[in-house]
Design a protein around this motif. Structure first.
Motif, PDB file in Angstrom:
ATOM      1  N   PRO A  25       8.054  14.973  -5.494  1.00 56.77           N
ATOM      2  CA  PRO A  25       6.671  15.207  -5.929  1.00 56.77           C
ATOM      3  C   PRO A  25       5.874  13.924  -6.169  1.00 56.77           C
ATOM      4  N   GLU A  26       6.528  12.896  -6.689  1.00 59.77           N
ATOM      5  CA  GLU A  26       5.793  11.671  -6.980  1.00 59.77           C
ATOM      6  C   GLU A  26       5.359  10.974  -5.687  1.00 59.77           C
ATOM      7  N   ALA A  27       6.294  10.908  -4.733  1.00 60.95           N
ATOM      8  CA  ALA A  27       5.976  10.300  -3.447  1.00 60.95           C
ATOM      9  C   ALA A  27       4.880  11.097  -2.744  1.00 60.95           C
ATOM     10  N   ARG A  28       4.921  12.405  -2.925  1.00 59.86           N
ATOM     11  CA  ARG A  28       3.921  13.280  -2.313  1.00 59.86           C
ATOM     12  C   ARG A  28       2.527  12.980  -2.853  1.00 59.86           C
ATOM     13  N   ARG A  29       2.455  12.834  -4.186  1.00 55.25           N
ATOM     14  CA  ARG A  29       1.149  12.508  -4.779  1.00 55.25           C
ATOM     15  C   ARG A  29       0.664  11.143  -4.306  1.00 55.25           C
ATOM     16  N   HIS A  30       1.615  10.230  -4.139  1.00 56.71           N
ATOM     17  CA  HIS A  30       1.267   8.890  -3.648  1.00 56.71           C
ATOM     18  C   HIS A  30       0.659   8.983  -2.249  1.00 56.71           C
ATOM     19  N   MET A  31       1.279   9.815  -1.402  1.00 57.77           N
ATOM     20  CA  MET A  31       0.772  10.008  -0.041  1.00 57.77           C
ATOM     21  C   MET A  31      -0.632  10.612  -0.056  1.00 57.77           C
ATOM     22  N   TRP A  32      -0.808  11.580  -0.957  1.00 60.63           N
ATOM     23  CA  TRP A  32      -2.120  12.228  -1.038  1.00 60.63           C
ATOM     24  C   TRP A  32      -3.188  11.218  -1.413  1.00 60.63           C
ATOM     25  N   ARG A  65      17.229  -2.701   4.868  1.00 62.29           N
ATOM     26  CA  ARG A  65      17.245  -2.188   6.232  1.00 62.29           C
ATOM     27  C   ARG A  65      16.801  -0.733   6.275  1.00 62.29           C
ATOM     28  N   PHE A  66      16.197  -0.345   7.402  1.00 64.53           N
ATOM     29  CA  PHE A  66      15.684   1.016   7.555  1.00 64.53           C
ATOM     30  C   PHE A  66      16.751   2.063   7.251  1.00 64.53           C
ATOM     31  N   GLU A  67      17.988   1.835   7.752  1.00 63.99           N
ATOM     32  CA  GLU A  67      19.054   2.828   7.583  1.00 63.99           C
ATOM     33  C   GLU A  67      19.465   3.008   6.122  1.00 63.99           C
ATOM     34  N   ARG A  68      19.124   2.035   5.252  1.00 63.99           N
ATOM     35  CA  ARG A  68      19.514   2.164   3.845  1.00 63.99           C
ATOM     36  C   ARG A  68      18.372   2.673   2.972  1.00 63.99           C
ATOM     37  N   LEU A  69      17.211   2.944   3.552  1.00 63.76           N
ATOM     38  CA  LEU A  69      16.087   3.495   2.782  1.00 63.76           C
ATOM     39  C   LEU A  69      16.318   4.984   2.553  1.00 63.76           C
ATOM     40  N   SER A  70      15.762   5.508   1.462  1.00 60.76           N
ATOM     41  CA  SER A  70      15.826   6.952   1.251  1.00 60.76           C
ATOM     42  C   SER A  70      14.858   7.628   2.219  1.00 60.76           C
ATOM     43  N   GLY A  71      15.003   8.933   2.363  1.00 59.08           N
ATOM     44  CA  GLY A  71      14.122   9.669   3.267  1.00 59.08           C
ATOM     45  C   GLY A  71      12.653   9.451   2.933  1.00 59.08           C
ATOM     46  N   GLY A  72      12.338   9.473   1.644  1.00 62.43           N
ATOM     47  CA  GLY A  72      10.959   9.284   1.221  1.00 62.43           C
ATOM     48  C   GLY A  72      10.456   7.885   1.539  1.00 62.43           C
ATOM     49  N   LEU A 125      -1.383  12.605  11.285  1.00 61.41           N
ATOM     50  CA  LEU A 125      -0.230  12.598  10.389  1.00 61.41           C
ATOM     51  C   LEU A 125       0.485  13.942  10.505  1.00 61.41           C
ATOM     52  N   ASP A 126       1.665  13.917  11.112  1.00 63.62           N
ATOM     53  CA  ASP A 126       2.411  15.152  11.358  1.00 63.62           C
ATOM     54  C   ASP A 126       3.447  15.334  10.254  1.00 63.62           C
ATOM     55  N   GLU A 127       3.284  16.376   9.456  1.00 65.58           N
ATOM     56  CA  GLU A 127       4.188  16.667   8.343  1.00 65.58           C
ATOM     57  C   GLU A 127       4.323  15.441   7.429  1.00 65.58           C
ATOM     58  N   LEU A 128       3.197  15.068   6.888  1.00 61.84           N
ATOM     59  CA  LEU A 128       3.086  13.862   6.070  1.00 61.84           C
ATOM     60  C   LEU A 128       4.074  13.813   4.911  1.00 61.84           C
ATOM     61  N   THR A 129       4.201  14.909   4.192  1.00 60.74           N
ATOM     62  CA  THR A 129       4.972  14.852   2.947  1.00 60.74           C
ATOM     63  C   THR A 129       6.225  15.712   2.978  1.00 60.74           C
ATOM     64  N   THR A 130       6.613  16.188   4.164  1.00 62.38           N
ATOM     65  CA  THR A 130       7.833  16.981   4.236  1.00 62.38           C
ATOM     66  C   THR A 130       9.023  16.136   3.793  1.00 62.38           C
ATOM     67  N   GLY A 131       9.799  16.674   2.871  1.00 65.05           N
ATOM     68  CA  GLY A 131      10.994  15.951   2.425  1.00 65.05           C
ATOM     69  C   GLY A 131      10.733  14.916   1.347  1.00 65.05           C
ATOM     70  N   LEU A 132       9.511  14.793   0.888  1.00 70.13           N
ATOM     71  CA  LEU A 132       9.222  13.811  -0.166  1.00 70.13           C
ATOM     72  C   LEU A 132       9.346  14.460  -1.542  1.00 70.13           C
ATOM     73  N   SER A 174       0.817  -1.222   0.000  1.00 68.62           N
ATOM     74  CA  SER A 174       0.000   0.000   0.000  1.00 68.62           C
ATOM     75  C   SER A 174       0.846   1.265   0.000  1.00 68.62           C
ATOM     76  N   VAL A 175       2.098   1.184   0.447  1.00 64.53           N
ATOM     77  CA  VAL A 175       2.958   2.367   0.397  1.00 64.53           C
ATOM     78  C   VAL A 175       4.055   2.200  -0.656  1.00 64.53           C
ATOM     79  N   GLY A 176       3.894   1.185  -1.519  1.00 59.93           N
ATOM     80  CA  GLY A 176       4.800   1.016  -2.650  1.00 59.93           C
ATOM     81  C   GLY A 176       6.219   0.630  -2.273  1.00 59.93           C
ATOM     82  N   LEU A 177       6.377  -0.181  -1.223  1.00 64.89           N
ATOM     83  CA  LEU A 177       7.726  -0.569  -0.807  1.00 64.89           C
ATOM     84  C   LEU A 177       8.025  -2.047  -1.065  1.00 64.89           C
ATOM     85  N   THR A 178       7.188  -2.685  -1.893  1.00 63.69           N
ATOM     86  CA  THR A 178       7.355  -4.125  -2.107  1.00 63.69           C
ATOM     87  C   THR A 178       8.760  -4.468  -2.588  1.00 63.69           C
TER      88      THR A 178
END
Lengths: 311, 257
Positions: A165-172, A129-136, A156-163, A119-123
């Motif tokens: 544009p594509e990740a932001r639209r996904h969040m929306w 590992r968490f430490e190797r994921l990008s900020g988004g 949801l506190d600052e849902l899309t800060t640092g994402l 559902s969040v596109g991380l398949t």
């Protein structure tokens, strides 16, 4: 105080030392509503949310989420309240799948591990590992964990800060589908576009107080003008001429850049007047009033526009 | 509020404890550098001093290896895990917001604490078992005369080291300072407790202090259990005192964020 409100905050006060962070904040969020809290850094947004989530205790005032006191009825509420905190990290050496499994285990009736990751596109990154994921990606994982227990209310506190544009639209679209499934959402943001697009109602916080509470379009209509035309001129600015025009409320000129605010077909009105006066205008733009303008009109200052939120 | 039925109470059950335990275990195992000090350093000391100490009989058929080296090696394993590693994990969890993140789920951040302690106990058990296997298989070490007493002291000393570690975790503002404070505390109690040679070579006052601190007390009590002497009450009292003081100080000062 309708019987269907999901979140009720009444007269919240919180001070840290001599700083008043939240000063008499009252909010009522209806069940199924997407409610935004908007404000500059330090306006009291995060503290308000922490009081509602039961992370801090108010000095005065009461909070009810689904009828429960977040402090007293913690065990009951945590099952149905999902909270995504601003910039919080997770176990650095654990993978996406491991973290999702861990958080699922806290809830009585969780969503499936694969379903959450999908559902969040991380398949494709589920073994990273968490430490190797990008900020988004970290942010998206954080959202998945927030939704793990099928919450009825999400914060949801600052849902899309640092994402990006594509990740932001996904969040929306994720928030939109939450709304469709009847989840109540409290969104904290200083991204105007996000608030305008997603929220049914917005509370505008300034210096710990609610200075306005309305729908995004309702807030915009309080600005006092509906259109704005900007252009550049090489010669003297005909301020007097423009101010006399029908439908013009205000004219500002700064270094050859002119801003005209007013109503109706403002662009037409201004263009005709300029042509008649023989003034050559360049870079002419016409825009509608935005939430930015509402923010300015209601607080006297522009909102913050930086991406990094420091606490 | 009649429109919304109240959600049922549901606390995290055994499955969430198990998941959390597995996750903490993975964190500890994947922190390879963090395993070197608590397992590798004591093993090194064991290997370096075992062959000569193994030939020196002290009493009851027990050699210097049994009476002096093994108690020191075991105590080092407990102390490095409890005083250095555990606080640095907790400080990292606090700094990075993990404890805060868990505080908004049905899990309590205290669960992390319990899971860390459980994993630490497992880690020290493995360390002690490995050191014992090496000592007995390669260097012909003998088991303690009072086996039950030795186990009892190990358990008490583990709790005491974690209590000291909790003070470090409560006081340290950052992960780096947790490691620094942990290392400094470890070397302080270790030096006074005989880690760098005979305590007899220390001034009397320092030696007395060292013996009543958890490290020295643990070494002395284990040593007594090995030779078959009675474990002195002062050592048990000092280990118990460390647990009580550590518990009280960390309960008063520990911050979740």
């Amino acid at each position: 105080m309708s019987s269907s409100s999901a979140v009720e905050a009444d007269g919240l006060h919180k001070r840290y030392g001599s700083t008043v962070a939240v000063d008499d904040v009252s909010l009522s969020i209806a069940s199924g509503e997407v409610f935004g809290i908007l404000g500059r850094n330090g306006a009291g947004k995060s503290t308000t949310v922490e009081l509602i989530a039961g992370l801090r205790r108010a000095d005065r005032g009461t909070v009810r989420v689904l009828g429960l006191d977040p402090w007293q009825d913690r065990a009951r509420l945590r099952q149905v309240l999902g909270v995504q905190l601003q910039s919080s990290h997770l176990h650095s050496a654990l993978t996406v799948t491991e973290l999702v499994r861990l958080f699922r285990a806290f809830y009585r009736d969780p969503l499936g591990t694969d379903e959450l990751i999908e559902s969040v596109g991380l398949t494709d990154s589920r073994s990273v590992r968490f430490e190797r994921l990008s900020g988004g990606q970290q942010q998206r994982l954080s959202i998945a964990l927030t939704l793990a227990g099928r919450p009825r209310v999400v914060i949801l506190d600052e849902l899309t800060t640092g994402l990006d544009p594509e990740a932001r639209r996904h969040m929306w679209s994720t928030v939109a589908s939450l709304r469709d499934s009847g989840v109540t959402a409290l969104l904290v943001s200083h991204a105007m576009e996000e608030i305008e697009r997603l929220c049914d109602r917005v509370a505008l916080l300034d210096a710990g107080r609610v200075v306005a509470l309305d729908s995004p379009s309702g807030l915009i209509s309080r600005v006092g003008f509906s259109r704005r035309v900007t252009f550049r001129v090489a010669e003297a600015v005909p301020v007097g001429l423009l101010e006399k025009l029908d439908g013009v409320d205000q004219v500002r000129a700064d270094n050859g850049r002119v801003v005209v605010e007013g109503r109706g077909d403002l662009l037409q009105t201004v263009s005709v007047a300029l042509v008649r006066a023989g003034v050559v205008a360049t870079e002419t733009r016409s825009e509608q009033a935005t939430l930015d303008d509402a923010f300015l009109a209601l607080t006297g200052r522009r909102p913050d526009h930086h991406e990094d939120v420091s606490r | 509020m009649t429109g919304i039925p109240l959600p049922a109470v549901h606390r995290p059950g055994p499955r969430s404890w198990l998941e959390l335990l597995i996750c903490e275990l993975k964190m500890v195992v994947r922190d390879t550098a963090g395993l070197i000090v608590p397992i590798g350093l004591p093993m090194l000391i064991l290997v370096m001093s075992a062959s000569s100490a193994g030939r020196q009989e002290i009493a009851n058929g027990r050699t210097a290896l049994d009476v002096y080296v093994l108690p020191l090696v075991f105590t080092m394993i407990l102390a490095t895990t409890g005083i250095i590693n555990m606080p640095s994990f907790l400080a990292y969890y606090r700094r990075s917001g993990i404890l805060r993140r868990l505080a908004v789920t049905p899990a309590s951040p205290a669960m992390v604490l319990v899971a860390q302690v459980a994993v630490g106990v497992l880690q020290t058990s493995i360390g002690v078992a490995a050191a014992w296997a090496l000592a007995s298989l390669v260097f012909d070490a003998n088991p303690p005369v009072h086996l039950a007493a030795a186990f009892g002291v190990l358990a008490l000393a583990t709790a005491a080291m974690y209590a000291v570690g909790m003070i470090v975790a409560a006081l340290a503002p950052t992960p780096n300072s947790a490691v620094a404070i942990g290392l400094a505390s470890f070397f302080a109690v270790g030096a006074l407790g005989g880690m760098f040679g005979n305590r007899e070579s220390l001034p009397d006052a320092l030696a007395a202090i060292g013996e009543s601190l958890p490290f020295g007390a643990s070494v002395q009590a284990l040593s007594a259990a090995w030779t078959g002497a009675a474990v002195q009450p002062v050592h048990l009292i000092s280990l118990t005192a460390a647990i009580l003081i550590g518990g009280a100080v960390s309960a008063a000062l520990f911050r979740w964020e």
